[in-house]
Design an enzyme around this catalytic site. Structure first.
Site, mmCIF file in Angstrom:
data_model
loop_
_atom_site.group_PDB
_atom_site.id
_atom_site.type_symbol
_atom_site.label_atom_id
_atom_site.label_comp_id
_atom_site.label_asym_id
_atom_site.label_seq_id
_atom_site.Cartn_x
_atom_site.Cartn_y
_atom_site.Cartn_z
ATOM 1 N N CYS A 106 0.875 -1.176 0.000
ATOM 2 C CA CYS A 106 0.000 0.000 0.000
ATOM 3 C C CYS A 106 0.908 1.219 0.000
ATOM 4 C CB CYS A 106 -0.874 -0.031 1.257
ATOM 5 S SG CYS A 106 -1.879 1.457 1.458
ATOM 6 N N CYS A 117 -10.813 14.778 4.753
ATOM 7 C CA CYS A 117 -11.887 13.911 5.268
ATOM 8 C C CYS A 117 -11.761 13.798 6.792
ATOM 9 C CB CYS A 117 -11.789 12.531 4.631
ATOM 10 S SG CYS A 117 -11.813 12.597 2.828
ATOM 11 N N GLY A 160 -2.598 10.518 0.799
ATOM 12 C CA GLY A 160 -2.752 11.328 -0.407
ATOM 13 C C GLY A 160 -3.870 10.878 -1.316
ATOM 14 N N SER A 192 -7.256 4.267 -5.481
ATOM 15 C CA SER A 192 -8.384 4.669 -4.647
ATOM 16 C C SER A 192 -8.561 6.182 -4.679
ATOM 17 C CB SER A 192 -8.135 4.202 -3.207
ATOM 18 O OG SER A 192 -9.211 4.554 -2.377
ATOM 19 N N SER A 215 -13.861 5.807 -2.495
ATOM 20 C CA SER A 215 -14.137 5.919 -1.059
ATOM 21 C C SER A 215 -15.488 6.585 -0.888
ATOM 22 C CB SER A 215 -13.042 6.751 -0.389
ATOM 23 O OG SER A 215 -11.807 6.096 -0.533
ATOM 24 N N LEU A 216 -16.504 5.776 -0.704
ATOM 25 C CA LEU A 216 -17.872 6.299 -0.663
ATOM 26 C C LEU A 216 -18.268 6.658 0.771
ATOM 27 C CD1 LEU A 216 -19.973 6.868 -2.826
ATOM 28 C CD2 LEU A 216 -21.004 4.654 -2.334
ATOM 29 N N HIS A 217 -18.237 5.686 1.638
ATOM 30 C CA HIS A 217 -18.409 5.874 3.081
ATOM 31 C C HIS A 217 -19.762 6.415 3.525
ATOM 32 C CE1 HIS A 217 -14.262 4.913 3.061
ATOM 33 N NE2 HIS A 217 -13.780 6.116 2.884
ATOM 34 N N CYS A 334 -2.880 4.187 6.958
ATOM 35 C CA CYS A 334 -1.943 5.216 6.522
ATOM 36 C C CYS A 334 -2.262 6.584 7.089
ATOM 37 C CB CYS A 334 -1.857 5.241 5.011
ATOM 38 S SG CYS A 334 -0.597 4.099 4.486
HETATM 39 N N1 SAH Z 1 -7.240 9.492 -0.928
HETATM 40 C C1 SAH Z 1 -7.670 8.252 -1.435
HETATM 41 C C2 SAH Z 1 -6.710 7.112 -1.158
HETATM 42 C C3 SAH Z 1 -6.076 7.045 0.194
HETATM 43 S S1 SAH Z 1 -7.097 6.725 1.586
HETATM 44 C C4 SAH Z 1 -9.045 7.919 -0.916
HETATM 45 O O1 SAH Z 1 -9.515 8.596 -0.032
HETATM 46 O O2 SAH Z 1 -9.647 6.994 -1.454
HETATM 47 C C5 SAH Z 1 -7.339 4.956 1.487
HETATM 48 C C6 SAH Z 1 -8.631 4.498 2.129
HETATM 49 O O3 SAH Z 1 -8.574 4.554 3.560
HETATM 50 C C7 SAH Z 1 -9.814 5.353 1.730
HETATM 51 O O4 SAH Z 1 -10.905 4.534 1.381
HETATM 52 C C8 SAH Z 1 -10.081 6.122 2.991
HETATM 53 O O5 SAH Z 1 -11.362 6.629 2.994
HETATM 54 C C9 SAH Z 1 -9.779 5.100 4.044
HETATM 55 N N2 SAH Z 1 -9.592 5.631 5.398
HETATM 56 C C10 SAH Z 1 -9.021 6.796 5.771
HETATM 57 N N3 SAH Z 1 -9.053 6.928 7.112
HETATM 58 C C11 SAH Z 1 -9.649 5.828 7.598
HETATM 59 C C12 SAH Z 1 -9.979 5.377 8.918
HETATM 60 N N4 SAH Z 1 -9.697 6.101 10.000
HETATM 61 N N5 SAH Z 1 -10.601 4.175 9.018
HETATM 62 C C13 SAH Z 1 -10.881 3.427 7.924
HETATM 63 N N6 SAH Z 1 -10.592 3.804 6.682
HETATM 64 C C14 SAH Z 1 -9.991 4.991 6.502
HETATM 65 FE FE1 SF4 Z 2 -9.665 11.779 2.411
HETATM 66 FE FE2 SF4 Z 2 -8.177 9.894 1.178
HETATM 67 FE FE3 SF4 Z 2 -7.177 12.329 1.652
HETATM 68 FE FE4 SF4 Z 2 -7.608 10.700 3.689
HETATM 69 S S1 SF4 Z 2 -6.157 10.383 2.045
HETATM 70 S S2 SF4 Z 2 -8.114 12.906 3.601
HETATM 71 S S3 SF4 Z 2 -9.437 9.629 3.013
HETATM 72 S S4 SF4 Z 2 -8.896 11.852 0.332
#
Ligand code: SAH
Ligand code: SF4
Length: 347
Positions: A106, A117, A160, A192, A215-217, A334
């Site tokens: 990863c 976010c 990122g 992603s 990343s829908l959530h 991450c």
């Molecule tokens: N920025 C991109 C890719 C990196 S984040 C994105 O947001 O898709 C990788 C994944 O980890 C994303 O699906 C993100 O929403 C999720 N993620 C970030 N913080 C998290 C947390 N505290 N718990 C679970 N998933 C998390």
């Molecule tokens: Fe949102 Fe993905 Fe950036 Fe984290 S790494 S702030 S989940 S866009």
């Protein structure tokens, strides 16, 4: 003063073009390119290149590298977490995970993230800078060399937003598949995104056989906008339209990531609403019990709730799985380790 050029991020054609302006023969370009794909970290290591040429290369080019600052091995599974320092003192993270089908790395695509976010540790300090393709490759190469393994899959799910760094991401996708190097084909790579709609349209023009993860959530704009500011610019309708267009254009199944946060997006009603919105799409839903981040107080639901959410979606015809949590004891999600390091002021 001429800034050095990042040779590790260049294609063979680009290196050949650079070399021809210096009257360096084309076969030298190929030799240098092959060394770069082998993951060398200095021109010094290119033993079949004449000394004089190596000295000249140092004056015009640099090789992107990552320097290991911390290596954490999980005691509960085979996950290894890396904290790397970049040439300018910035920190990024990668995670190596072992699955039955092989090793997955990863990687991070940026230092920090500007998307902000609320549940994510990566965006807490905003964006510092984007990574070069070479710095993305270096993360995979380091993990492979350090563990003496072949990496079979890459997920761009570290720090990122890859589509906020699209050109370098595309370059990475093209170089990482080279059979003279890592040889990781696009079918083994997931990108992603938090839902940068214009980036999704640009990406689909390439027609790459990667897996696109969204990343829908959340099942609706009210919940999504509260946690993900990007949703105010590109709401769910725009995002899901882009996803449908992507599927139509590439014929590839989309993977939706849904981090379950207790009391926020994990109710039966949320599952029903989500099923309705994804109805008929060539997709797969990945449920992730949210990783707690100290700054936001979010909690993960108990396993029963996760299972119920999963079966509700499946019973509505949405193929859904729960992601296994790896490296829970080493801050493997991450952004968490860099954050801790920055907090401790150890940089
Ligand atoms: N920025 C991109 C890719 C990196 S984040 C994105 O947001 O898709 C990788 C994944 O980890 C994303 O699906 C993100 O929403 C999720 N993620 C970030 N913080 C998290 C947390 N505290 N718990 C679970 N998933 C998390
Ligand atoms: Fe949102 Fe993905 Fe950036 Fe984290 S790494 S702030 S989940 S866009």
């Amino acid at each position: 003063f001429v800034p050095l050029k990042d040779i590790k991020s260049m294609t063979l054609d680009e290196i050949s073009a650079e070399f021809s302006t210096f009257q360096v023969p084309a076969f030298r370009a190929r030799q240098v390119y092959l060394w770069l794909r082998k993951g060398v970290t200095s021109f010094e290591q290119m033993v079949n290149i004449p000394k004089k040429l190596k000295e000249d290369l140092c004056k015009f080019f640099y090789i992107s590298t990552v320097k290991i600052k911390k290596r954490l091995e999980s005691k509960v599974d085979d996950t290894v977490k890396y904290l790397y320092e970049l040439y300018d003192g910035e920190y990024i993270e990668s995670v190596l995970m072992k699955y039955h089908h092989g090793y997955t790395v990863c990687i991070s695509s940026q230092v920090g993230c500007r998307m902000g976010c609320s549940f994510c540790a990566s965006g807490l300090n905003g964006l510092c800078r984007s990574l070069t393709a070479g710095e993305m490759l270096a993360q995979v190469e380091f993990a492979a060399q350090d563990n003496n393994i072949r990496v079979s899959n890459v997920v761009m799910m570290g720090m990122g937003e890859p589509l906020d760094n699209l050109n370098n991401t595309v370059r990475f996708l093209q170089l990482v598949g080279d059979l003279d190097g890592l040889g990781i084909g696009m079918r083994h790579i997931s990108v992603s995104t938090s839902g940068l709609v214009p980036g999704i349209y640009k990406l689909m023009e390439y027609g790459f056989p990667i897996t696109l993860s969204i990343s829908l959530h959340a099942p609706n704009d009210a919940i999504r906008s509260a946690a993900m500011p990007i949703n105010k610019a590109y709401n769910m309708q725009k995002l899901l339209t882009a996803c449908r267009d992507y599927i139509q254009k590439t014929g590839r199944r989309i993977s939706f990531e849904y981090a379950l946060i207790s009391g926020l997006n994990d109710s039966d009603a949320c599952a029903e609403e989500l099923a309705g919105r994804l109805h008929g799409m060539l997709c797969h839903v990945n449920l992730i019990p949210a990783n707690p981040v100290a700054e936001n107080g979010y909690k993960r639901p108990d396993p029963k709730r996760v299972q119920r959410f999963c079966s509700l979606l499946n019973s509505r015809g949405i193929v859904t799985t729960v992601r296994r949590t790896l490296g829970a004891d080493i801050n493997a999600s991450c952004g968490q380790l860099r954050r801790k390091t920055l907090e401790k002021g150890s940089r």
